[in-house]
Scaffold this active site. Structure first.
Site, PDB file in Angstrom:
ATOM      1  N   SER A   1      51.694 -12.350   2.118  1.00  0.00           N
ATOM      2  CA  SER A   1      50.251 -12.645   2.181  1.00  0.00           C
ATOM      3  C   SER A   1      49.518 -11.625   3.035  1.00  0.00           C
ATOM      4  CB  SER A   1      50.012 -14.064   2.713  1.00  0.00           C
ATOM      5  OG  SER A   1      50.430 -14.179   4.062  1.00  0.00           O
ATOM      6  N   HIS A   2      50.248 -10.798   3.803  1.00  0.00           N
ATOM      7  CA  HIS A   2      49.591  -9.782   4.629  1.00  0.00           C
ATOM      8  C   HIS A   2      50.251  -8.415   4.505  1.00  0.00           C
ATOM      9  CE1 HIS A   2      47.787 -13.453   5.959  1.00  0.00           C
ATOM     10  NE2 HIS A   2      46.764 -12.719   6.335  1.00  0.00           N
TER      11      HIS A   2
ATOM     12  N   ASP B   1      47.569 -16.531   0.752  1.00  0.00           N
ATOM     13  CA  ASP B   1      48.473 -17.181  -0.205  1.00  0.00           C
ATOM     14  C   ASP B   1      47.691 -17.870  -1.329  1.00  0.00           C
ATOM     15  OD1 ASP B   1      51.078 -16.510   0.526  1.00  0.00           O
ATOM     16  OD2 ASP B   1      51.019 -17.895   2.222  1.00  0.00           O
TER      17      ASP B   1
HETATM   18  P1  NDP Z   1      54.258 -19.907   6.790  1.00  0.00           P
HETATM   19  O1  NDP Z   1      53.890 -21.321   6.534  1.00  0.00           O
HETATM   20  O2  NDP Z   1      54.825 -19.122   5.682  1.00  0.00           O
HETATM   21  O3  NDP Z   1      55.307 -19.815   7.986  1.00  0.00           O
HETATM   22  C1  NDP Z   1      54.966 -20.314   9.252  1.00  0.00           C
HETATM   23  C2  NDP Z   1      56.138 -20.197  10.197  1.00  0.00           C
HETATM   24  O4  NDP Z   1      57.124 -21.170   9.852  1.00  0.00           O
HETATM   25  C3  NDP Z   1      56.845 -18.845  10.144  1.00  0.00           C
HETATM   26  O5  NDP Z   1      57.206 -18.485  11.437  1.00  0.00           O
HETATM   27  C4  NDP Z   1      58.054 -19.119   9.254  1.00  0.00           C
HETATM   28  O6  NDP Z   1      59.156 -18.262   9.530  1.00  0.00           O
HETATM   29  C5  NDP Z   1      58.381 -20.542   9.627  1.00  0.00           C
HETATM   30  N1  NDP Z   1      59.031 -21.277   8.562  1.00  0.00           N
HETATM   31  C6  NDP Z   1      58.640 -21.359   7.274  1.00  0.00           C
HETATM   32  N2  NDP Z   1      59.459 -22.174   6.601  1.00  0.00           N
HETATM   33  C7  NDP Z   1      60.397 -22.610   7.480  1.00  0.00           C
HETATM   34  C8  NDP Z   1      61.521 -23.467   7.391  1.00  0.00           C
HETATM   35  N3  NDP Z   1      61.858 -24.059   6.254  1.00  0.00           N
HETATM   36  N4  NDP Z   1      62.259 -23.681   8.491  1.00  0.00           N
HETATM   37  C9  NDP Z   1      61.930 -23.094   9.672  1.00  0.00           C
HETATM   38  N5  NDP Z   1      60.881 -22.271   9.822  1.00  0.00           N
HETATM   39  C10 NDP Z   1      60.116 -22.032   8.744  1.00  0.00           C
HETATM   40  O7  NDP Z   1      52.999 -19.109   7.410  1.00  0.00           O
HETATM   41  P2  NDP Z   1      51.462 -19.291   7.061  1.00  0.00           P
HETATM   42  O8  NDP Z   1      51.338 -19.371   5.594  1.00  0.00           O
HETATM   43  O9  NDP Z   1      50.889 -20.378   7.874  1.00  0.00           O
HETATM   44  O10 NDP Z   1      50.891 -17.889   7.587  1.00  0.00           O
HETATM   45  C11 NDP Z   1      51.260 -16.709   6.897  1.00  0.00           C
HETATM   46  C12 NDP Z   1      50.745 -15.498   7.623  1.00  0.00           C
HETATM   47  O11 NDP Z   1      49.335 -15.409   7.507  1.00  0.00           O
HETATM   48  C13 NDP Z   1      51.045 -15.439   9.112  1.00  0.00           C
HETATM   49  O12 NDP Z   1      51.679 -14.208   9.388  1.00  0.00           O
HETATM   50  C14 NDP Z   1      49.676 -15.482   9.774  1.00  0.00           C
HETATM   51  O13 NDP Z   1      49.560 -14.727  10.959  1.00  0.00           O
HETATM   52  C15 NDP Z   1      48.815 -14.872   8.689  1.00  0.00           C
HETATM   53  N6  NDP Z   1      47.409 -15.241   8.850  1.00  0.00           N
HETATM   54  C16 NDP Z   1      46.552 -14.317   9.382  1.00  0.00           C
HETATM   55  C17 NDP Z   1      45.225 -14.645   9.578  1.00  0.00           C
HETATM   56  C18 NDP Z   1      44.290 -13.694  10.231  1.00  0.00           C
HETATM   57  O14 NDP Z   1      43.163 -14.072  10.512  1.00  0.00           O
HETATM   58  N7  NDP Z   1      44.694 -12.477  10.523  1.00  0.00           N
HETATM   59  C19 NDP Z   1      44.703 -15.960   9.186  1.00  0.00           C
HETATM   60  C20 NDP Z   1      45.705 -16.851   8.680  1.00  0.00           C
HETATM   61  C21 NDP Z   1      47.010 -16.497   8.501  1.00  0.00           C
HETATM   62  P3  NDP Z   1      59.425 -16.978   8.584  1.00  0.00           P
HETATM   63  O15 NDP Z   1      58.315 -16.008   8.911  1.00  0.00           O
HETATM   64  O16 NDP Z   1      60.769 -16.474   8.946  1.00  0.00           O
HETATM   65  O17 NDP Z   1      59.335 -17.467   7.163  1.00  0.00           O
HETATM   66  O1  PYC Z   2      45.249 -15.284   5.090  1.00  0.00           O
HETATM   67  O2  PYC Z   2      43.864 -16.738   5.965  1.00  0.00           O
HETATM   68  C1  PYC Z   2      44.265 -15.576   5.790  1.00  0.00           C
HETATM   69  C2  PYC Z   2      43.557 -14.459   6.458  1.00  0.00           C
HETATM   70  C3  PYC Z   2      42.305 -14.462   6.970  1.00  0.00           C
HETATM   71  C4  PYC Z   2      42.078 -13.197   7.486  1.00  0.00           C
HETATM   72  C5  PYC Z   2      43.198 -12.470   7.286  1.00  0.00           C
HETATM   73  N1  PYC Z   2      44.093 -13.269   6.673  1.00  0.00           N
END
Ligand code: NDP
Ligand code: PYC
Length: 344
Positions: free
Chosen positions: A53-54, A194
């Site tokens: 997703s990033h 995502d």
């Molecule tokens: P996920 O739900 O994919 O994962 C969240 C965390 O849970 C990760 O550390 C992941 O580890 C862990 N995890 C996932 N599944 C399991 C499992 N079955 N058992 C144990 N641990 C688990 O992440 P999000 O979708 O919430 O976020 C995705 C990305 O988006 C992040 O990197 C976040 O920083 C980014 N983001 C950035 C934003 C911005 O403003 N810049 C805004 C919103 C999100 P693993 O990584 O090893 O899968």
């Molecule tokens: O995936 O929610 C997101 C996001 C917002 C800004 C960068 N990533």
């Protein structure tokens, strides 16, 4: 999870070659060489780790934003001493990662000298995964917590419109043997990235991820993107964490709340200009007689003994190891799209 931008044969690319390609794209679109290198490593690192997703899927968004004039790709961050355990950073309408890099040596020195350091970054654009902002600190023996507010796409409980961003929270801490524990998660059930990938690949969203423009629950990613909104994970509990992150990343830093971001004057802009708060703690100051990293290891062992096989971060670390050995798999379609971003 699907691989964003998939299409055609997959080419294994050497990680450094991928970083160099992305850096060329950033440079060609107006960033300084230093910013190009930091963002290229970050984005290629996400692709390498399977954090799709990033990863590369974000490159057109970076380029559209740079071309819109919304972000300054040559900004010079200004680090201000805020006290024994506090640094303020004015990112000067640039990206958050170069601002954090500028503060890092002083922040680590303060954390080691005083036990902790708060790094409060304002006027910063964050369009990336957050784990790269915490992992290096844990690798250096510190505990690190990072928070960023994004753009208003998350509806608080009972509210009629989005107020919160997808606001990621990342945490990293040293484990025994030079390893680390790390998690990085959005406050919305799904990151906005995502949802975009699901819309492109025509996948339904999980139950409880979002609402349509009329506020009705939906699993249709297009309905979420076309006037709908996302929901916090865990209802009011996730919403409370979203509120904390708005307060720490915006009110504390001097940055904008997610609902204050207004990029309407910059068509094509996609990077929220808000703030980021990073907290560093020196665990050697704590009270663990066995040593902090050894205690963390004991917790991981207890979790494994209880049946939790996968720790947060494990999936990414495995993907990283494989990609560094075999190359980062990039599709022909994505390579063509990236080539277009250098040329046009
Ligand atoms: P996920 O739900 O994919 O994962 C969240 C965390 O849970 C990760 O550390 C992941 O580890 C862990 N995890 C996932 N599944 C399991 C499992 N079955 N058992 C144990 N641990 C688990 O992440 P999000 O979708 O919430 O976020 C995705 C990305 O988006 C992040 O990197 C976040 O920083 C980014 N983001 C950035 C934003 C911005 O403003 N810049 C805004 C919103 C999100 P693993 O990584 O090893 O899968
Ligand atoms: O995936 O929610 C997101 C996001 C917002 C800004 C960068 N990533």
């Amino acid at each position: 999870r699907g691989k964003a931008g998939e299409g055609g044969a997959m080419t294994p690319m050497d990680f450094d070659a991928l970083v160099a390609l992305l850096a060329r794209i950033f440079l060609a679109n107006g960033t300084s060489p230093g910013v190009a290198d930091i963002l290229a490593r970050n984005c290629a690192g996400a692709e390498r780790d399977g954090a799709m997703s990033h990863g590369l899927f974000r490159m057109p968004g970076y380029v559209a934003t740079l071309r819109s004039g919304w972000v300054d790709g040559r900004a010079q961050p200004v680090v201000e001493d805020g006290g024994a355990s506090f640094l303020r950073v004015d990112a000067a309408n640039g990206f958050a990662q170069p601002a954090l890099a500028a503060a890092t040596p002083m922040a680590m020195a303060k954390a080691r000298a005083t036990g902790a350091c708060v790094v409060a970054i304002r006027r910063s654009h964050h369009f990336a995964a957050l784990w790269p902002d915490v992992e290096p600190f844990a690798e250096a023996g510190l505990v690190a917590i990072a928070m960023v507010d994004s753009m208003a796409v998350v509806v608080p409980p009972g509210a009629k419109k989005p107020v919160y961003g997808t606001n990621p929270l990342a945490f990293a801490a040293p484990r025994a043997g030079g390893k680390i524990v790390v998690f990085d998660q959005a406050v919305s059930l799904l990151a906005h990235g995502d949802v975009q990938i699901a819309a492109r690949e025509r996948h339904a969203l999980p139950e409880g991820a979002g609402v349509d423009a009329a506020g009705r629950p939906t699993r249709d990613p297009r309905a979420v993107l076309d006037g709908g909104a996302l929901l916090p994970f865990g209802g009011h509990k996730g919403a409370a964490i979203a509120m904390m992150i708005e307060i720490m990343a915006a009110a504390l830093t001097g940055g904008l709340y997610a609902h204050e971001v207004d990029w309407s004057g910059h068509p094509g802009a996609q990077t929220p200009c808000t703030g980021e708060c990073v907290i560093l703690i020196d665990p050697a100051r704590g009270g663990s007689a066995a040593g902090f990293a050894a205690r963390v290891e004991q917790l991981v062992e207890a979790l494994r003994a209880a049946g939790q096989e996968r720790m947060p971060g494990d999936r990414r670390f495995a993907a990283r190891e494989k990609a560094l050995r075999e190359g980062v798999a990039v599709s022909a379609e994505m390579l063509a799209r990236l080539g277009g971003l250098v040329a046009n």
